[in-house]
Design a protein around this motif. Structure first.
Motif, mmCIF file in Angstrom:
data_model
loop_
_atom_site.group_PDB
_atom_site.id
_atom_site.type_symbol
_atom_site.label_atom_id
_atom_site.label_comp_id
_atom_site.label_asym_id
_atom_site.label_seq_id
_atom_site.Cartn_x
_atom_site.Cartn_y
_atom_site.Cartn_z
ATOM 1 N N GLY A 1 -0.814 7.053 13.113
ATOM 2 C CA GLY A 1 0.621 6.938 12.905
ATOM 3 C C GLY A 1 1.269 5.655 13.377
ATOM 4 N N ILE A 2 0.486 4.684 13.857
ATOM 5 C CA ILE A 2 1.059 3.381 14.215
ATOM 6 C C ILE A 2 1.219 2.508 12.972
ATOM 7 N N TYR A 3 0.130 2.353 12.242
ATOM 8 C CA TYR A 3 0.168 1.582 10.986
ATOM 9 C C TYR A 3 0.932 2.378 9.941
ATOM 10 N N GLU A 4 1.858 1.729 9.239
ATOM 11 C CA GLU A 4 2.619 2.409 8.194
ATOM 12 C C GLU A 4 2.200 1.950 6.802
ATOM 13 N N ARG A 5 2.147 0.658 6.580
ATOM 14 C CA ARG A 5 1.760 0.125 5.273
ATOM 15 C C ARG A 5 1.479 -1.352 5.415
ATOM 16 N N GLY A 6 0.853 -1.931 4.384
ATOM 17 C CA GLY A 6 0.524 -3.352 4.433
ATOM 18 C C GLY A 6 0.607 -3.986 3.058
ATOM 19 N N PRO A 7 0.590 -5.321 3.011
ATOM 20 C CA PRO A 7 0.687 -6.027 1.730
ATOM 21 C C PRO A 7 -0.659 -6.080 1.020
ATOM 22 N N THR B 1 0.838 -1.202 0.000
ATOM 23 C CA THR B 1 0.000 0.000 0.000
ATOM 24 C C THR B 1 0.871 1.250 0.000
ATOM 25 N N LEU B 2 0.244 2.362 -0.307
ATOM 26 C CA LEU B 2 0.896 3.648 -0.104
ATOM 27 C C LEU B 2 1.183 3.836 1.384
ATOM 28 N N PRO B 3 2.211 4.588 1.753
ATOM 29 C CA PRO B 3 2.467 4.845 3.179
ATOM 30 C C PRO B 3 1.323 5.641 3.799
ATOM 31 N N SER B 4 1.087 5.408 5.070
ATOM 32 C CA SER B 4 -0.062 6.020 5.742
ATOM 33 C C SER B 4 -0.009 7.542 5.705
#
Length: 357
Positions: free
Chosen positions: A319-325, A12-15
């Motif tokens: 701001g905890i989650y940054e990105r995912g598959p 994904t795009l960065p948060s």
């Protein structure tokens, strides 16, 4: 904390891209202003002088039917001191658009008519002091605007959608009602949710009862920048339908008996207005209850989506989650959507082979 090593995921795009004001400002200029935006429908502008006002990517604008029966669009700003020219949502302005502040007036074609009682011997070139024009076109009863001039015509922008939708009777359909909602959701968060059905079994029991979700698929037309959603009906379900998402956020759900047509008005990073219009071939009082039930069914699916993705946006903002598959089985259209965002913003970030902690 352990890391997941995987070499063939797309990410994904960065948060930060869903909350950063600087990213949003680039999107305003490079994405929203350069694409055609759905603005209104033609039945609202029946006579010369009829107008509709609104906001497009933060810019107040209006569309007006001109003396020749065509449509024109302008920034809703007087050239004198910047006042808003038309303050009602819709109406009729007569032969001239008159500023309510100092009475400067303009023709329906946007040309300065008179700088009222300006004083001294000052004169103004009517062409040089015309209203700030933007592009406007009609397509099958819908009105679109584009903030930045030059570029493809509306039909060229729609691409294959124009021909694929030809057999659906849009011109025979009439406005029935709207369902608009302000949401604490970024436009990309909404678009990505729309372009996958990975969540459908969990989130949309009503949709799964009506559609054959096992055979649901989304075809990505990367070059033409649109998505064709295929949702076969179950036995006893709706008549044939045609479903499109044209980047950045035009949604067309077309049926033989009506249409659900939606768009997004971005309000800022992490904020949108979701706009949904419902049209039917038959809007007689006898059909009103049946039409309302159809709208309620559609609106419930949108509500189910907004309930979950409002929480997604809160976590993107935190701001905890940054990105995912991204799932190669279910989320390839999401990847296509994100690639379009990257391309319009001037490049692509490298894909990574190791997930964030």
């Amino acid at each position: 904390m352990s890391q997941i090593v995987q070499t063939d995921f797309d990410w994904t795009l960065p948060s930060r891209d869903y909350r950063d004001p600087a990213v949003y400002e680039r999107e305003r200029q490079e994405i929203f202003a350069r694409n055609w935006m759905l603005f209104s429908w033609s039945e609202r502008l029946k006579q010369p002088g009829d107008y509709v006002t609104g906001t497009v990517a933060g810019y107040p604008v209006f569309v007006i039917r001109d003396d020749a029966g065509g449509i024109r669009a302008f920034h809703n700003v007087c050239r004198h001191r910047g006042a808003q020219l038309l303050t009602e949502e819709s109406g009729h302005c007569g032969k001239l658009v008159v500023c309510p502040y100092h009475s400067w007036s303009y023709t329906r074609a946007g040309r300065l008519n008179k700088a009222s009682d300006f004083g001294s011997d000052a004169t103004f070139d009517p062409e040089a002091w015309s209203l700030y024009a933007i592009d406007a076109e009609e397509w099958r009863g819908l009105i679109f605007v584009r903030l930045k001039a030059d570029g493809p015509t509306l039909v060229e922008w729609l691409g294959p959608i124009h021909a694929m939708a030809e057999s659906y009777p849009l011109e025979q359909q009439h406005y029935f009602m709207s369902k608009n909602r302000d949401c604490a959701v970024d436009w990309k968060t909404y678009g990505e949710n729309y372009l996958e059905c990975y969540h459908c079994r969990t989130m949309h029991p009503g949709l799964c009862a009506a559609m054959d979700i096992e055979n649901y698929r989304i075809d990505t037309y990367q070059k033409e920048r649109f998505f064709h959603l295929h949702a076969p009906k179950r036995e006893g379900g709706l008549t044939r339908g045609l479903y499109f998402y044209r980047f950045p956020f035009l949604m067309l759900n077309l049926y033989d008996w009506g249409s659900s047509i939606a768009t997004i008005e971005p309000l800022g990073p992490g904020r949108i207005k979701h706009i949904n219009w419902y049209f039917f071939n038959d809007v007689s009082p006898e059909k009103a209850e049946e039409n309302r039930k159809s709208v309620a069914w559609s609106a419930e699916i949108v509500s189910e989506d907004l309930d979950i993705i409002t929480g997604v946006q809160r976590n993107l903002d935190a701001g905890i989650y940054e990105r995912g598959p991204l799932s190669p089985k279910y989320e390839m259209a999401v990847k296509g959507f994100q690639d379009m965002v990257r391309e319009d913003l001037g490049g692509s970030r490298p894909l990574h082979s190791i997930a964030a902690e």
